[in-house]
Structure formats: C-alpha cells, structure tokens
Design an enzyme around this catalytic site. Structure first.
Site: not given
Length: 659
Positions: A362, A555, A559
């Site tokens: 990410d 995080d 996600d």
C-alpha cells in the site's frame, strides 16, 4: 550419569514451567494455563520419584514396587491423558496413524518395556512431557497473537437516520430500502452507499481508501458507506441496500478471504502418516516373525528376547526430536523476530516468508509517512515566504489538513486579528481578507469561479492555488513524503531475491507514479478501492508459480481484505489500524519497511535449522532402528536416539534466537 542428566532436565523444566505459570497468567488462555499447570505438576511428581529412587520402594517389598508403578502411571496419565484420548478417537474414527497414535504406542511401549524389565519408567513420561511442552509453546505463540479478524473492525454502522415526515428515526441499516433519504450528522458514519441531495461536508475516507486527506462532497456527489462525516449535515438518497453497500463488502471480503488463505500442512502430521504405520508394523514383525522362523527351523523361539527388541524398537522410534525441535525452532525464530520489532503470528507464516518472491505495498502510511506537508511552490509571483504568509493566514480558521500543512509550512505565529471576511466554499477552498488584502486559496474550481487565470502545474500532489488581490500569486504543492527507509527496503528486497515489488493505492495517478518512480517499483496501480485491490492481488497470485508466495504490506482498514487474501499479510503496527493488524500475519511494530527484509532473513535461517534437525533426527533414528532390529542396541542407545537427539535438536533450534 544418565540419572543425573534426567534429574537436571526435570529440574529445569520445573523451574521454567513454574515461572511461566506465575508470570504469564494474564497472557495465557484458560486452556494454556491448564496445560502449563499439568506440565508443572507432572514434572514435580516425576522429579520427586526420581530423587526417591527405586530403592526407597524396594524396601517395602512387593507392595512398594506396585506403589512405585502406580505413581509413575498416575504421572503418565496426568501429562498424557489427552493424547491417549485423541489416539483412541482416531482409532474409532478410522484416522489411526497420526502423531497422537505414534506418541501413544511409543510411550506405552516404553512403559511396557520398563514393567517387563522392572526398570525405570521415566522414559515414557519424559517423552510425553517434552511433547506436551512443544505443543504448549506452539499453541501459546499462535493463540496469543491470532484473534478473530473482524472483532475490532469498527466500520460497521450501528444505525441509520431515516427521514420520515420531517422527523429523524434511528433504524437498523438493513431495514433501509433503496431510494430512501437518510440524514448523516457530523461525527457519524455513512451507513449506506448513496448520492448527496443536499448539504456539504468533508468526509474521512480513510476506512475505505487508506488516504488521510479528507474528501469534500456536496449535492450530486456519490458517497460510500463506511466514511465518516466531519463537518456538515448531509441528506443522502440511498442507491444500494446494506448487504450490497461498500462497508458490507469490505467486511465480507475480510471474512471470506481469511477462509481462502492457503496454509502449509504440519510436517509432523504428514510424516506420521507414513512413519507411524511403518514402525508399528516393523515392531510387530520384529516381535513375531523371527520367533516363528526359529520354531520352523527347530530352534528355540526366544520370545522374550525378540519382544524386548520390539519394545526397544518402539522406544527408539519415538519422534520426540521432531515433534519438539521443529515447533521450538519456529518458536525461537518468532522470538528472534519479536526482538527485532517484527511480530509473526505463527510458524506457518514464518515458513512462508522464506518463499516470498512478490511483495505488494500500500502507499500511504506504508511507503509514505501518511502526513501531508508542503513539498514545493511553483510559479510564485512573489517571495515564497510572503506567499505562505497570505495562504497560512487565510487558512487560519480552517480545520482542514491542507490548512494545517500550510500553517506548519509558514512556521511563524498566526495573528488572527488580521483576518476578516472569512468565507469557505465547500469543495473549492476559501476566501478571506488578510491585512485588508483579498486572498483566495483553493483548487482550480475556486479560481475558475473567481475568474482568475492561473498556469497549469505538473508537479505531483495536491495543488493549492493562491490568488492575492485578484491576481494569481503562486501554487503550493502539498503531498505525502516517502519514508526514509522505503527506498532502502525496496533495494534490499530485490537484493534478497524478491523478483517483483508492486504498489497499490487509492491515490491519484500522478502522486502514485511519483512515488513509484522514486522507489523504483516494478508496477504501480492507482485509484483503487478495497475490492479493486483484492482483485489485483488475485491476479498477481494467479501468476505465481513454483510454490512462491506473495506478501502484501498495508496499514489501513481498507487493507484488511487484501492482508487476509495474500499468502502473507504484513501490517504496519505502530500507526496501522486495528483491523489491519488483526487481519495480518506479520506486524512491523515500528513501521519500518526495512524490517520486512529482516523477517525474511530470520525465516530463511529458521528453515535451514529446521531442515538440519529433520536430517539429524531421521538419520540417527533410522540408524538406531536398524541396529535395534539386529539386537545391537541397548536401552542407553535407545535413550540417546530419543532424548539425546531431542536435546541436540533443541540446542540447535536455540540458534534461531540469534539474528
């Protein structure tokens, strides 16, 4: 000498189990506390019996010998009754040959051998005791870390404000039909997907996009469930039922993705499928076939000798070194990783880390700091400090993160008495008079509405156009900054054998492309919602070959589905959301992406030690089994093949603690 070593080991186990039981009660489940109490009690009883010695009971005659046997049997049942029960259930259900059955046969064989020779019963109990210690360690390492991944997810809305006849009524979101009008007030979650029909507000979209920059919405804009209304009151016409809304899909993705995660089958179980029937059949054949052959040849059968060899064969065959050293190797590796700030939730994840060749990241909060800052000024028509002076003062009353970053970039104290005529235009920006001078700060829509010409800016990030006294004054670029260790982490991953580094983000193409180019990532995908990220990871997983694994690093709450779907989910622990941490298999406690490489190095070292222990245990076992079948071993060699190899394997496993 052998008795001294056994007593020393028992004393060590007694101290360790007592210390863990006293110091770790709050960190253990009820089942783990009961198991540790059994280990402590069984060790204490066996150590007491060892210190008393057989002579103390022999002085009582036959009754003393029966009493000694009864006490050892009680100790054996105390530590091993659950293994015996599982073995019995396996036999009844037709699943005979597993590690519980092997442990039962081996330990009962050792007990029978001791009874037949009026020897020491400690072998059978010690084998069961060490096996249970290994099982407890593995259970504790996994059970304490791994919880239900949906328990701490707080994005599910509790209610919806349904507008009926001019009044608000709280209802269950599942009761709201498509086309209904709901009202969302500041601080509330949007319960269903829909379109804003009136009102304006800033939305915290972090739960879905992972991005910290709020999104401004007004009438006509589409909104997603799971976002939090920050500033204004919104009237929303729903476009989906609750079961089809974005928030429900995120929760469903987490739950279903978790069930699809591939897990390595435990080595001992697979090994026991072949090893257990083989050694049991070998022992049975050793006890029956040679005497029958001798009888056929007209010689003495020597049933006692061959039965002794068969029982000795079973003692040697006990897989204590494997069932203890393998889980303890992984446990030591997990402990070493924790000392480096990496929490690994189970041995299967530590094993899979060594096979990772694709790492998917990410962006915000993972590769970047997640804090927006002024990163540049373009096309300035005045001194940059003067430009920031006007922008920071004009934004002095705004709670928006962009306004905060402008004030931080200016650095000096803000004199609010110099600001007047403050007017905020939702979705565009604001205007104000600073020291009597008209100032406008906002996006391109604001300057278009004011009729002020401005040059285009090609810099990546969020662009804040500033106009002073009706004229364009400059463009302030606000963006997230790449973490200091991100570039080093990517380079180290590629050096360690990772073939592909990919970034998935909900951010714009320009911002994502700039980060990807700076970090030299192999692939970058932008403007993705949670379902899009899962779909992209599914495609990458389909392209994996040769047993290689894919790891995802993230995080945010958004996600969590991807963390669960990937072969290995890695969460940034210190700043990550609870949902991401719960869904992940590995947590980086200090948010340093370089720790991924550390975890992979620990994993590979741990696997090397595990393979060494497997080779050592099997080589010595099979050699001693061959010698035992030929009558060339005694009880001392049987003990070495069992306890001695176990000690060597455990000492080798301790090396996993060193990074």
């Amino acid at each position: 000498m052998q008795e001294w070593i056994v007593n020393a080991l028992l004393a060590l186990v007694l101290l360790l189990s007592g210390g863990l039981l006293a110091a770790g009660r709050s960190g253990m489940s009820r089942k783990q506390r009961r198991m540790m109490a059994r280990i402590f009690a069984a060790t204490a009883l066996m150590l007491a019996l060892q210190l008393l010695g057989a002579s103390a009971f022999d002085s009582l005659g036959a009754a003393g010998r029966w009493l000694r046997l009864a006490l050892y049997l009680a100790d054996y049942l105390l530590i091993g009754y659950d293994i015996l029960r599982k073995a019995f259930k396996g036999i009844v259900s037709g699943r005979i040959f597993d590690e519980c059955f092997l442990m039962t046969v081996a330990t009962l064989g050792a007990m029978a051998l001791a009874i037949a020779s009026n020897g020491d019963y400690v072998e059978a109990i010690a084998v069961m005791l060490f096996y249970q210690i290994g099982e407890w360690f593995q259970s504790y390492a996994v059970g304490r870390s791994r919880k239900n991944i949906t328990q701490l997810m707080d994005i599910r809305p509790d209610y919806a404000n349904l507008e009926q006849d001019g009044a608000l009524r709280r209802v269950d979101p599942e009761e709201v039909a498509i086309g209904s009008v709901i009202v969302v007030q500041p601080g509330e979650k949007i319960p269903l997907d829909g379109v804003v029909i009136s009102g304006a507000s800033s939305l915290n979209t972090a739960a879905l996009t992972g991005e910290s920059l709020p999104r401004d919405v007004t009438a006509g804009d589409s909104v997603l469930s799971g976002c939090i209304c920050l500033t204004g009151v919104l009237k929303i016409q729903t476009t989906r039922e609750f079961g089809e809304s974005t928030v429900s899909k995120v929760l469903d993705l987490v739950e279903n993705a978790s069930s699809r995660k591939s897990k390595s089958e435990d080595f001992i179980t697979k090994f026991a499928r072949y090893y257990t029937p083989a050694v049991c059949a070998g022992a049975l054949a050793l006890a029956i076939v040679p005497p029958l052959v001798l009888l056929a040849l007209g010689r003495a059968a020597m049933w006692g000798t061959w039965l002794y060899r068969a029982l000795n064969f079973l003692v040697i065959s006990c897989p204590c070194a494997l069932v203890i050293s393998i889980p303890l190797s992984f446990f030591a590796g997990i402990g070493a990783a924790s000392h480096e700030g990496v929490l690994v939730k189970g041995s299967n994840y530590l094993e899979a880390l060594a096979q990772v060749d694709t790492v998917v990241f990410d962006k915000t909060g993972t590769l970047t700091q997640g804090v927006f800052q002024v990163t540049g000024i373009a096309d300035a028509k005045m001194d940059e400090n003067r430009l920031l002076y006007f922008a920071a003062h004009a934004e002095c009353a705004s709670p928006h993160p962009i306004a905060k970053s402008l004030r931080e970039a200016y650095g000096a104290p803000i004199d609010r008495t110099m600001v007047s005529d403050f007017q905020e235009q939702s979705g565009r920006g604001l205007t104000a008079c600073v020291d009597g001078v008209p100032v406008a700060c906002g996006n391109a829509k604001l300057l278009d509405a004011l009729g002020i010409a401005y040059p285009s800016c090609g810099l990546p990030g969020t662009l804040v156009y500033v106009a002073v006294d009706g004229e364009f004054a400059g463009t302030v670029v606000i963006s997230d900054r790449v973490k200091d260790g991100a570039a080093d982490a990517i380079a180290a991953l590629k050096k360690s054998g990772v073939k592909k580094c990919v970034m998935l983000t909900g951010d714009s193409e320009s911002a994502a492309g700039a980060v990807g180019a700076q970090l030299r990532l192999d692939e970058v995908y932008s403007r993705l919602l949670p379902a899009d990220k899962v779909e992209r990871v599914e495609q990458l997983l389909a392209a994996q070959s040769g047993g290689s694994k894919l790891a995802f690093v993230g995080d945010g709450i958004n996600d969590a589905p991807v963390l669960s779907r990937a072969d290995i989910g890695i969460a940034m622990g210190a700043l990550g959301s609870d949902a991401a941490i719960e869904a992940a298999d590995v947590v980086l406690m200090d948010d340093d992406p370089r720790k991924i490489v550390t975890a992979m190095h620990i994993s590979r070292k741990c696997l090397r030690i595990v393979y060494q222990n497997i080779t050592l245990a099997l080589a010595i076992k099979f050699l001693c089994l061959l010698l035992g079948a030929c009558g060339m071993t005694n009880m001392y060699m049987a003990i070495f093949a069992d306890v001695g190899v176990m000690v060597l394997a455990v000492l080798n496993a301790v090396r996993c603690l060193r990074v």
